[in-house]
Design an enzyme around this catalytic site. Structure first.
Site, PDB file in Angstrom:
ATOM      1  N   TYR A   1       0.838  -1.197   0.000  1.00  0.00           N
ATOM      2  CA  TYR A   1       0.000   0.000   0.000  1.00  0.00           C
ATOM      3  C   TYR A   1       0.874   1.249   0.000  1.00  0.00           C
ATOM      4  O   TYR A   1       1.697   1.461   0.904  1.00  0.00           O
ATOM      5  CB  TYR A   1      -0.893  -0.020   1.229  1.00  0.00           C
TER       6      TYR A   1
ATOM      7  N   TYR B   1      -5.695   5.521  -7.132  1.00  0.00           N
ATOM      8  CA  TYR B   1      -5.937   5.385  -5.695  1.00  0.00           C
ATOM      9  C   TYR B   1      -7.351   4.869  -5.499  1.00  0.00           C
ATOM     10  O   TYR B   1      -8.311   5.628  -5.503  1.00  0.00           O
ATOM     11  CB  TYR B   1      -5.748   6.741  -5.008  1.00  0.00           C
TER      12      TYR B   1
END
Length: 387
Positions: free
Chosen positions: A296, A340
């Site tokens: 991430y 994102y």
């Protein structure tokens, strides 16, 4: 490393992935984005809406499970769930789906995330009109001092990391350059065809010291969905299954939502360590066994600390590890380069790597590590090719 498999390991698999385009202005509702992504994932899995009996999404979502089910033409649901803590929920959606399948509560579960995060709500804008809550009270210790946005919260830990290890912000640039290199070759990525250099990183606009613009992930409109079912059923579907070999959630001591500044050490991510221990123990694998890592990357510093918490390298060594290219990392371009979507697009990339269909395919990829949002209670997955 010896395995201590739990009742979930090897019982479920991701069999379908689907997404909308990734943009800065989708021109349609978040519900429509969710429906488009879910339908695409079901088509990819060779399944119909009527096959679905479970749904999992995040909190902070404007498209409820039953509304998406109705809009997709699904029938009865026997399982529906939401995971808290923003991007930390990404891998936990798959864990929840796999648990439901393994327990016989549901047979086909769809996980999804869809939002207009650029043209609508912008998470990067920080705290706005927050209603009083117990967890929100912690923000009262940081907001009056100007720590108003996610970037400012991460910057505190980033500054300490550089100081503790005698590094410069170029360490973070290694992550940005690597992600954008993969994104440049990915037609689905917003930054397709646009790699960057360390000089570009150093010249990018300051955001919050020591973070610059190219240390921060994008704000994206789009949707991503995944379909989870049993490994047995998966073998009769069109694509090779991505088996959920291990799944975990983790929260560390003194955990807050991105403002855990009162821990003894700001240079690590204890929540990631909790996830790492569980994943390695459950899978019987270790860092040396991972073919591709999807970590991430909402902010570059926490990619470095994740590599260290998961044992790929020692403390303070992650920048050199990334620069050395010793591990294929965020081969879709990550949230810095592709989009994102709170980490859901990263899970899809792990599935593509196991199928052998990724744009930046790693030859022979059979074991992938995926992580979810850091600085918050988080989650992770080890997905493997079917034996």
């Amino acid at each position: 490393m010896s395995a201590a498999r739990d009742g979930l390991s090897g019982r479920a698999a991701i069999v379908g992935i689907g997404a909308t385009e990734f943009s800065k202005d989708s021109g349609r509702s978040e519900l429509r984005l969710a429906v488009e992504a879910v339908r695409a994932a079901l088509d990819d899995a060779g399944l119909a809406p009527g096959d679905v009996d479970g749904m999992v999404t995040f909190t902070m979502d404007t498209s409820p499970e039953i509304t998406v089910a109705q809009a997709c033409g699904m029938g009865e649901l026997s399982f529906f769930s939401r995971i808290h803590y923003g991007g930390g929920a990404a891998c936990a959606t798959v864990q929840q789906a796999a648990l439901a399948v393994a327990a016989g509560v549901a047979e086909v579960v769809v996980c999804y995330r869809a939002f207009n995060e650029r043209s609508g709500r912008r998470f990067g804008s920080g705290v706005q009109r927050r209603e009083p809550s117990a967890e929100g009270a912690a923000l009262g210790w940081v907001l009056p001092f100007g720590l108003l946005t996610p970037a400012s919260w991460v910057a505190m830990a980033a500054q300490r990391y550089l100081h503790a290890h005698g590094l410069t912000p170029e360490a973070f640039g290694q992550v940005a350059v690597a992600g954008r290199r993969y994104a440049a070759a990915n037609p689905a990525a917003y930054f397709h065809g646009r790699p960057i250099t360390l000089a570009d990183h150093a010249a990018s606009r300051p955001i919050v010291e020591p973070l610059r613009l190219l240390d921060c992930c994008q704000e994206t409109d789009g949707g991503q969905a995944l379909v989870v079912t049993s490994v047995e059923r998966a073998r009769d579907l069109p694509h090779p299954p991505a088996v959920v070999t291990a799944a975990a959630q983790g929260a560390g001591r003194a955990q807050e939502q991105m403002t855990s500044f009162y821990r003894d050490d700001l240079t690590g991510l204890p929540e990631s360590a909790v996830v790492a221990r569980r994943l390695w123990r459950t899978s019987g694998l270790g860092p040396a066994d991972v073919d591709v890592a999807i970590l991430y990357d909402h902010f570059t510093p926490f990619v470095l600390t994740q590599l260290e918490e998961f044992g790929f390298c020692g403390r303070g060594e992650a920048a050199d590890f990334v620069a050395g290219g010793r591990l294929p990392l965020n081969t879709h371009g990550g949230q810095l380069g592709e989009a994102y979507l709170h980490g859901m697009n990263g899970i899809a990339e792990a599935v593509r790597q196991l199928r052998g269909t990724a744009v930046n395919q790693v030859p022979g990829a059979a074991r992938t590590l995926v992580t979810a949002g850091t600085g918050v209670p988080t989650s992770g997955l080890i997905l493997t090719a079917d034996a």
